[in-house]
Design a protein around this motif. Structure first.
Motif, PDB file in Angstrom:
ATOM      1  N   ASP A  51       0.814  -1.220   0.000  1.00 14.71           N
ATOM      2  CA  ASP A  51       0.000   0.000   0.000  1.00 14.71           C
ATOM      3  C   ASP A  51       0.850   1.274   0.000  1.00 14.71           C
ATOM      4  N   HIS A  52       1.960   1.233  -0.718  1.00 11.28           N
ATOM      5  CA  HIS A  52       2.825   2.403  -0.883  1.00 11.28           C
ATOM      6  C   HIS A  52       2.541   2.971  -2.277  1.00 11.28           C
ATOM      7  N   VAL A  53       1.590   3.887  -2.344  1.00 14.10           N
ATOM      8  CA  VAL A  53       1.090   4.381  -3.629  1.00 14.10           C
ATOM      9  C   VAL A  53       2.124   5.234  -4.368  1.00 14.10           C
ATOM     10  N   VAL A  54       2.804   6.099  -3.657  1.00 13.81           N
ATOM     11  CA  VAL A  54       3.765   6.992  -4.322  1.00 13.81           C
ATOM     12  C   VAL A  54       4.913   6.202  -4.950  1.00 13.81           C
ATOM     13  N   PRO A  55       5.565   5.288  -4.222  1.00 14.79           N
ATOM     14  CA  PRO A  55       6.607   4.494  -4.878  1.00 14.79           C
ATOM     15  C   PRO A  55       6.070   3.669  -6.046  1.00 14.79           C
ATOM     16  N   ALA A  56       4.849   3.134  -5.907  1.00 15.67           N
ATOM     17  CA  ALA A  56       4.258   2.360  -7.001  1.00 15.67           C
ATOM     18  C   ALA A  56       4.050   3.240  -8.233  1.00 15.67           C
ATOM     19  N   THR A  57       3.658   4.482  -8.006  1.00 18.88           N
ATOM     20  CA  THR A  57       3.465   5.418  -9.116  1.00 18.88           C
ATOM     21  C   THR A  57       4.784   5.716  -9.815  1.00 18.88           C
ATOM     22  N   PHE A  58       5.824   5.984  -9.019  1.00 10.83           N
ATOM     23  CA  PHE A  58       7.132   6.263  -9.619  1.00 10.83           C
ATOM     24  C   PHE A  58       7.658   5.063 -10.404  1.00 10.83           C
ATOM     25  N   GLY A  60       5.897   2.737 -11.722  1.00  9.51           N
ATOM     26  CA  GLY A  60       5.028   2.603 -12.896  1.00  9.51           C
ATOM     27  C   GLY A  60       5.425   3.558 -14.007  1.00  9.51           C
ATOM     28  N   LEU A  61       5.805   4.774 -13.632  1.00  6.89           N
ATOM     29  CA  LEU A  61       6.289   5.739 -14.634  1.00  6.89           C
ATOM     30  C   LEU A  61       7.590   5.254 -15.269  1.00  6.89           C
ATOM     31  N   ALA A  62       8.441   4.641 -14.464  1.00  7.18           N
ATOM     32  CA  ALA A  62       9.686   4.088 -15.017  1.00  7.18           C
ATOM     33  C   ALA A  62       9.378   2.977 -16.022  1.00  7.18           C
ATOM     34  N   ILE A  63       8.353   2.181 -15.739  1.00 12.03           N
ATOM     35  CA  ILE A  63       7.956   1.132 -16.687  1.00 12.03           C
ATOM     36  C   ILE A  63       7.546   1.749 -18.016  1.00 12.03           C
ATOM     37  N   LEU A  64       6.781   2.827 -17.972  1.00 12.58           N
ATOM     38  CA  LEU A  64       6.377   3.494 -19.220  1.00 12.58           C
ATOM     39  C   LEU A  64       7.587   3.967 -20.010  1.00 12.58           C
ATOM     40  N   CYS A  65       8.551   4.562 -19.318  1.00 13.16           N
ATOM     41  CA  CYS A  65       9.774   5.007 -20.002  1.00 13.16           C
ATOM     42  C   CYS A  65      10.507   3.826 -20.629  1.00 13.16           C
ATOM     43  N   TRP A  66      10.616   2.716 -19.878  1.00  9.28           N
ATOM     44  CA  TRP A  66      11.326   1.561 -20.414  1.00  9.28           C
ATOM     45  C   TRP A  66      10.562   0.903 -21.556  1.00  9.28           C
TER      46      TRP A  66
END
Length: 82
Positions: A51-58, A60-66
């Motif tokens: 339930d760590h939303v902020v790290p999950a968001t970051f 997830g953004l890295a996944i989009l970049c990759w």
């Protein structure tokens, strides 16, 4: 504290991945793309389970970049074939 440290870690990963995306000349090796996608997918899943939303968001953004870098790598490899 754990959430903050994970957020910093994944935010750094996003900055690095985004910098690679902005650098249009950068083509990642296939192993780099695969391993980073696996690492950030695992990080996203673990963060969501905790339930760590902020790290999950970051992460997830890295996944989009990759994913953008994966496309660039695939296009480069296909165009360099004889």
């Amino acid at each position: 504290m754990v959430s903050f440290l994970l957020s910093v870690t994944f935010a750094c990963g996003v900055v690095i991945a985004f910098a690679h995306v902005v650098n249009r000349r950068f083509v990642a090796p296939v192993y780099d793309v695969v391993l980073n996608l696996a690492a950030f997918a695992s990080a996203t899943a673990a963060s969501l389970m905790l339930d760590h939303v902020v790290p999950a968001t970051f992460s997830g953004l890295a996944i989009l970049c990759w994913l953008v870098l994966a496309r660039r790598t695939a296009v480069d490899r296909l165009s360099s074939r004889p």
